[in-house]
Design a protein around this motif. Structure first.
Motif, PDB file in Angstrom:
ATOM      1  N   GLN A  38       1.126   3.026   6.488  1.00  0.00           N
ATOM      2  CA  GLN A  38       1.810   1.793   6.873  1.00  0.00           C
ATOM      3  C   GLN A  38       0.783   0.735   7.269  1.00  0.00           C
ATOM      4  N   GLU A  39      -0.213   1.132   8.039  1.00  0.00           N
ATOM      5  CA  GLU A  39      -1.233   0.187   8.480  1.00  0.00           C
ATOM      6  C   GLU A  39      -2.009  -0.387   7.300  1.00  0.00           C
ATOM      7  N   GLU A  40      -2.359   0.475   6.338  1.00  0.00           N
ATOM      8  CA  GLU A  40      -3.072   0.007   5.145  1.00  0.00           C
ATOM      9  C   GLU A  40      -2.206  -0.933   4.310  1.00  0.00           C
ATOM     10  N   THR A  41      -0.922  -0.619   4.208  1.00  0.00           N
ATOM     11  CA  THR A  41       0.000  -1.462   3.445  1.00  0.00           C
ATOM     12  C   THR A  41       0.122  -2.839   4.086  1.00  0.00           C
ATOM     13  N   ILE A  42       0.253  -2.863   5.403  1.00  0.00           N
ATOM     14  CA  ILE A  42       0.358  -4.141   6.123  1.00  0.00           C
ATOM     15  C   ILE A  42      -0.926  -4.948   5.945  1.00  0.00           C
ATOM     16  N   ALA A  43      -2.071  -4.292   6.086  1.00  0.00           N
ATOM     17  CA  ALA A  43      -3.353  -4.989   5.925  1.00  0.00           C
ATOM     18  C   ALA A  43      -3.482  -5.573   4.523  1.00  0.00           C
ATOM     19  N   ARG A  44      -3.100  -4.816   3.525  1.00  0.00           N
ATOM     20  CA  ARG A  44      -3.170  -5.296   2.134  1.00  0.00           C
ATOM     21  C   ARG A  44      -2.203  -6.454   1.918  1.00  0.00           C
ATOM     22  N   TYR A  45      -1.019  -6.336   2.481  1.00  0.00           N
ATOM     23  CA  TYR A  45      -0.028  -7.413   2.380  1.00  0.00           C
ATOM     24  C   TYR A  45      -0.585  -8.702   2.982  1.00  0.00           C
TER      25      TYR A  45
END
Length: 137
Positions: free
Chosen positions: A74-81
């Motif tokens: 989730q953290e990686e997805t948010i950062a990429r977003y």
């Protein structure tokens, strides 16, 4: 939800069914289309991100199923977003709760139309996620 309502910084077209199975790819894994726009609306840009993360949670953590290798956290997805959109995610918790509420509505309608018995609760995972989000800020 009303007590935490906010004015979105960025208002945009929200897909409202952001999930991997609604994306079409070509043979080189480039996106060629997106499906299921029947509940699209104008709203906070974070809503689609929250919807996707909620469904990811429902298909993994909620079911006690390991995520596929290489699937971003989730953290990686948010950062990429944030990196790709250039916008900071500020109201994710609200939008995750909203996603669970919004999915509950058609599920409850379906259960009513099918006349499912009360012991078949089609919204259990929605309720579980809302409770988890309320418990773990």
């Amino acid at each position: 939800m009303r007590a935490n309502l906010y004015e979105p910084e960025h208002v945009t077209l929200c897909w409202a069914d952001a999930r991997m199975s609604n994306i079409l790819y070509d043979s080189e894994f480039r996106v060629t289309g997106v499906l299921d726009w029947e509940i699209a609306y104008i709203g906070d840009h974070e809503a689609d991100l929250a919807w996707m993360l909620f469904l990811d949670w429902a298909c993994s953590e909620y079911q006690d199923t390991e995520r596929l290798p290489g699937t971003p956290t989730q953290e990686e997805t948010i950062a990429r977003y944030e990196q790709r959109s250039g916008m900071t995610v500020r109201n994710l918790r609200y939008n995750e709760k909203l996603a669970a509420v919004l999915l509950s509505i058609p599920l409850l309608r379906m259960a009513h139309r099918l006349q499912l018995p009360p012991e078949i609760d089609v919204t259990t995972f929605c309720t579980a996620r809302i409770e988890q989000l309320l418990r773990d800020p």
